[in-house]
Design an enzyme around this catalytic site. Structure first.
Site, PDB file in Angstrom:
ATOM      1  N   GLY A   1       0.632  -1.262   0.018  1.00 25.51           N
ATOM      2  CA  GLY A   1       0.064   0.052   0.043  1.00 25.51           C
ATOM      3  C   GLY A   1       0.748   1.115   0.128  1.00 25.51           C
ATOM      4  O   GLY A   1       1.948   1.427   0.233  1.00 25.51           O
ATOM      5  N   CYS A   2       0.080   2.610  -0.156  1.00 30.86           N
ATOM      6  CA  CYS A   2       0.789   3.723  -0.117  1.00 30.86           C
ATOM      7  C   CYS A   2       1.511   4.074   0.901  1.00 30.86           C
ATOM      8  O   CYS A   2       2.754   4.125   1.089  1.00 30.86           O
ATOM      9  CB  CYS A   2       0.008   4.549  -1.066  1.00 30.86           C
ATOM     10  SG  CYS A   2      -1.420   4.729  -0.130  1.00 30.86           S
ATOM     11  N   TYR A   3       0.613   4.040   2.030  1.00 28.75           N
ATOM     12  CA  TYR A   3       1.317   4.530   3.333  1.00 28.75           C
ATOM     13  C   TYR A   3       2.402   3.474   3.833  1.00 28.75           C
ATOM     14  O   TYR A   3       3.248   3.964   4.388  1.00 28.75           O
ATOM     15  CB  TYR A   3       0.052   4.521   4.448  1.00 28.75           C
ATOM     16  CG  TYR A   3      -0.849   5.698   4.397  1.00 28.75           C
ATOM     17  CD1 TYR A   3      -0.414   7.199   4.449  1.00 28.75           C
ATOM     18  CD2 TYR A   3      -2.095   5.543   4.312  1.00 28.75           C
ATOM     19  CE1 TYR A   3      -1.266   8.084   4.505  1.00 28.75           C
ATOM     20  CE2 TYR A   3      -3.022   6.603   4.365  1.00 28.75           C
ATOM     21  CZ  TYR A   3      -2.464   7.830   4.433  1.00 28.75           C
ATOM     22  OH  TYR A   3      -3.489   8.876   4.494  1.00 28.75           O
TER      23      TYR A   3
END
EC number: 1.2.1.38
Lengths: 361, 361, 361, 361
Positions: free
Chosen positions: A166-168
């Site tokens: 994921g991005c985070y």
């Protein structure tokens, strides 16, 4: 207008392998970003892209930035036979979809690179808890490789099923891992205060993502618990070699792209040269940029690029380390990292299609 | 166009005191914001506003939003006699200016409300260290009152010289004080991760504040040490009744107005009802809004308003408390708080001129 | 937090009439804007606000900027009896809704101020053509008054049913009317090139209004024909005393609030002093600001304010007049103008509740 | 981080010519944009970049998006000998600078591509009038080629000195030329209502370009007369084969990149198929995209790309044609067009380094 990139690059690149790519669920922002990046990739060709709701629509009718790049590509209804004829299939879908299809594609000999959360958590029960439904393909979890090349490059090379982080989690893990691997940080009191652009919420029509709701304002959200928390924790646990205590507070920021992770960790030993530690950890990495001491990375410095820029601080000489880590959530935080995984998987130079500079201003 | 507010309100409000106001250095954002707020104040009248560089220019030639409100007010060269004839003088100046003038005005019997940093720190040497020049009026420090009404209301009532708190310090202190006053938080490991709109940088022509530099991007700055750090620390020390350890990381956010402070504090006792604690602490406060449990305040909910909205979280049931505190940096973080101080100083209802709703969207 | 404005102003304003207000459909941006403006109106009180979908929800739960202003007001299911007990009812609804309810309310003696398009066009057939459904209350058209005070103030005073002008129509008509009334412009070749902030599209969840779709971009839309075209044309026809030829091109601009109308008209006589003409036309108007010759009004100079600012140019000494006209689409283009109409209707000072300065920056 | 693009592409591209490039004045936005585009150009190499004020600074210290692309390139003091050793020199300078240096470089056999306004106007006196100083190199005007490839491709091939068109002129000319060349439009009443992002104002520190001044607002500027007016007029005159009457109104829009030109022209003959006319005119052009009938091009669809997208409308079947034309002001409106000129000049495929898709969202 004639921008068909393949013609151009074929002028230069003869005799090279061409990877046949399928994309499932390409109408969202990670989908269009895959198309943008693959349009400039010299050794990959998008053969099929699916969308139930938009079947029949040409991709450049939905995304005019692609006009001249995919003059004949249109969305089609997902079909295992067609997808199974691809060398690799990217899933740019909501969670749950890859669960249902991945097994069949793997059986057909197709590699799967999943940009959704479906195979990120190793523990099916934890997945079920955070995503509110049973895991749909727990039998595949043991072979799913978490596609963070800076940690798992070797495993990626031989993987059949890759879960793109994921991005985070990408921004947070890349910033904290060097401290944890070195055993420097107190793993029980980590904080990730993260700020994301609005594209992280996707292209779905929701009031909260309207220009007039998200613009000119800042807010935290999901402080109680965000789905990326267990994913980050899982990665940090591996780096720390044991349990970690992590508080993760995501914020919505009035910009389209970008994640700025501000990471806090206590260190017992304040004599270690943190700058050297980070530079050494990422010395060979093409897409991690440890900036000079004292830097403050800006998210725009990675806009459209597949880079994570990091700066390490220890303010006022105290024992609290502050790591600043920025990525473009749609590139290194999603589609760019997916292409990076594809390059590794197929034995290509990892930088193919990803070596362009970020767009600034 | 005829919007002269005084005529309107005089129709309603007869026989009331009218405070004669002077403003020094009114060309910046806190200056125009003072003018905006005072235009709707029924008992204050701006008699003089000074600016060396813009002397002679009408205020509404510089700030067209004021057209119809101050048809005759123009910037003039600062002059102690004229300013000294005012009941109160606001300083909306860079640091150092109020040092030079405040003494003379006090001697003339004029109250001084300083929006700059000149009298915020009690310790002249610490001021000198952070601001890079000697303190210009140390003899006034003992009587300067730190103008945070939620802490110092009684002292403000009889003050002659008020130091209006900085923007970050207002948001951070209001969020952390209840925990410290109650002796709940570990005062040695406080973190203030703060996000500010660009107007906090003022109206000076600097490359870093250009639309194309600050827009569509996020970055931390001054991680090494920001001038608001000692100010926040001083306030928290008073609340805690002892030394505090604070890490303060400010960030530049692509919005015009607003501060979002995300505050982290460890608590030893996780059984305390934090929601009740905060509600009780601010029960009588007109401008602090403790939101319902589970809330995520948005900066736009206070845009243009003099309110601080606060939410308290304890994610995952852990011992780390996360306080979210938002203000409009130009209002509760500067000019609105200055007017609130004026109201208290002159015995008026504290809400006069400040009771309008924030602008949303 | 205690901001209840009425208490505050009642301290000053005794013995005044209090208008009992109802709002139908208050969940959109014009609804919250009505609440914001009425919160600071000394002689109006919102007694009821309706929303089928949000019935039971307190208004400040949906719009936190209103916390402290309407501590007890909640959305309720629309009910003619309750609404009919109000002195005036505002409709902040999609088109069609006021058709159905206005008649009953008028019969109950309640005045109706409709912010939707339902009664703006005098011709029911033209309405049906542009809105794609039959007009639901053609019998009321003859008494509906077009609520542009600068044109219809006398008629508004005695109206029972007021159609508040659209946002584009307000900006365009105020800019062109002086030229047409004076018989100066060639009425057959008018152009209105208009730029609107995104809030003009409302608060509905649509992909086109997402932050990531409308941000950092500019586009024209509805060039073929926009529903405000017949409304502007109708108003200009009255000013010109005959048919007009108008091309209207609306554009979506990446800002929340504001309309900038750039208006083009050919004049036969280039000797007329246009500045004087405009100043004279609007000399007595509280909410139209003819700026000095050579000005370029900014939309932010009217943000949150009920003002239309206008500048007149004749570039290069030619025969093409360029009028620049800016408003806040939610205030002078909707809710502010609605309150202005209410003030006129009830014989109050037209500026009540509307005399605050715009928010800049 | 290792992104050195040349290494990557050299893997593919052996035996190709490498153009040695110099850049004068590379600290502004057109400078960094040249560096971004040339970093991905397989046959050009930046050998020298000059800046008096920043001499000694590495380009990626000023522009962190370039980190990994130019690890050794630093700004140097301009020096004719060094620049003269380049195959081509780009000027990304304020007006006046290229006047002084171009002659010497041409004498040294170096081609000059000037992104400034210095050689855009054929008439030295008109230049002097609009730029407020005498033309510094009138003797070079006769050989300067106006670098709009869609009009002057043949002349560009053999040019020594190329004047890259301005941003507004590129968008406006490409949109109007087909109508004028075909003799369809009334050339005496053309209108160009143009909206520009803030990067058009450059990277200079000016109050008007601050985030808090230009953000969340729209305004026209220079309505009296903008320097691009004579340039557009000159180009349209050539297309029309005679005098033209043009009104040009530029507007500042709150976005970083992008120009949206809305162009108005009256046509005598409304029977002509305008869509076909435009498609035919630009049939062979790689960088002009005539969109399907009824389209509304968005500036974001060309963000970072070297494309001009155009749509033609004739609203309500009238005689007023509305052409919508969008570009990225820093790419097709400046640096991208400069690289396109370079490609033509050196006999390369015109699309080299420019074939990437625009960044959306």
């Amino acid at each position: 207008m004639r921008l068909y990139h393949r013609q151009l690059s074929n002028g230069f690149c003869k005799g090279h392998v061409m990877i046949k790519v399928g994309i499932v669920g390409g109408t969202g922002y990670t989908g269009v970003e895959l198309l943008r990046l693959l349009a400039q990739h010299p050794q990959a060709e998008v053969a099929v892209i699916t969308s139930r709701s938009e079947a029949g629509l040409r991709v450049d009718e939905m995304y005019p930035n692609l006009r001249g790049h995919y003059p004949e590509l249109a969305f089609s209804v997902p079909d295992v036979a067609t997808l199974g004829a691809c060398d690799v299939v990217f899933f740019a879908t909501p969670h749950g979809v890859a669960h249902a299809l991945a097994g069949e594609l793997l059986a057909a000999g197709t590699r799967v690179i999943d940009l959704s959360a479906d195979f990120r958590l190793q523990d099916a029960e934890e997945w079920a808890k955070w995503y509110g439904q049973p895991h749909g393909a727990p039998e595949l979890l043991s072979e799913a490789v978490y596609g963070l090349p800076e940690v798992n490059r070797e495993a990626i090379k031989t993987a059949r099923l890759i879960a793109v982080p994921g991005c985070y989690p990408t921004a947070a893990q890349l910033g904290l891992i060097p401290l944890l691997e070195a055993g420097l940080a107190d793993a029980s009191s980590l904080i990730a205060d993260c700020k994301s652009g609005v594209s992280g919420a996707g292209r779905g029509a929701s009031v909260a993502s309207l220009f007039c709701e998200a613009g000119e304002s800042m807010k935290a959200y999901s402080v109680k618990g965000h789905r990326h928390l267990p994913e980050i924790r899982q990665g940090l646990r591996l780096a720390a070699g044991g349990e970690v205590g992590l508080t993760f507070v995501p914020h919505l920021t009035p910009m389209i792209r970008g994640i700025h992770a501000t990471l806090y960790a206590r260190v017992a030993d304040t004599s270690v040269d943190l700058q050297a530690l980070f530079e050494k950890r990422y010395a060979g990495e093409p897409f991690v940029d440890v900036m000079p001491a004292g830097s403050h990375p800006e998210t725009r410095s990675v806009r459209g690029g597949n880079v994570c820029r990091i700066a390490v601080h220890r303010p006022q000489g105290g024992d609290l380390v502050v790591v600043l880590s920025v990525i473009d959530n749609l590139v290194k935080g999603a589609s760019g990292q997916a292409v990076q995984n594809m390059n590794i998987l197929f034995g290509l130079d990892e930088r193919l299609g990803l070596s362009h500079a970020a767009l600034l201003p």
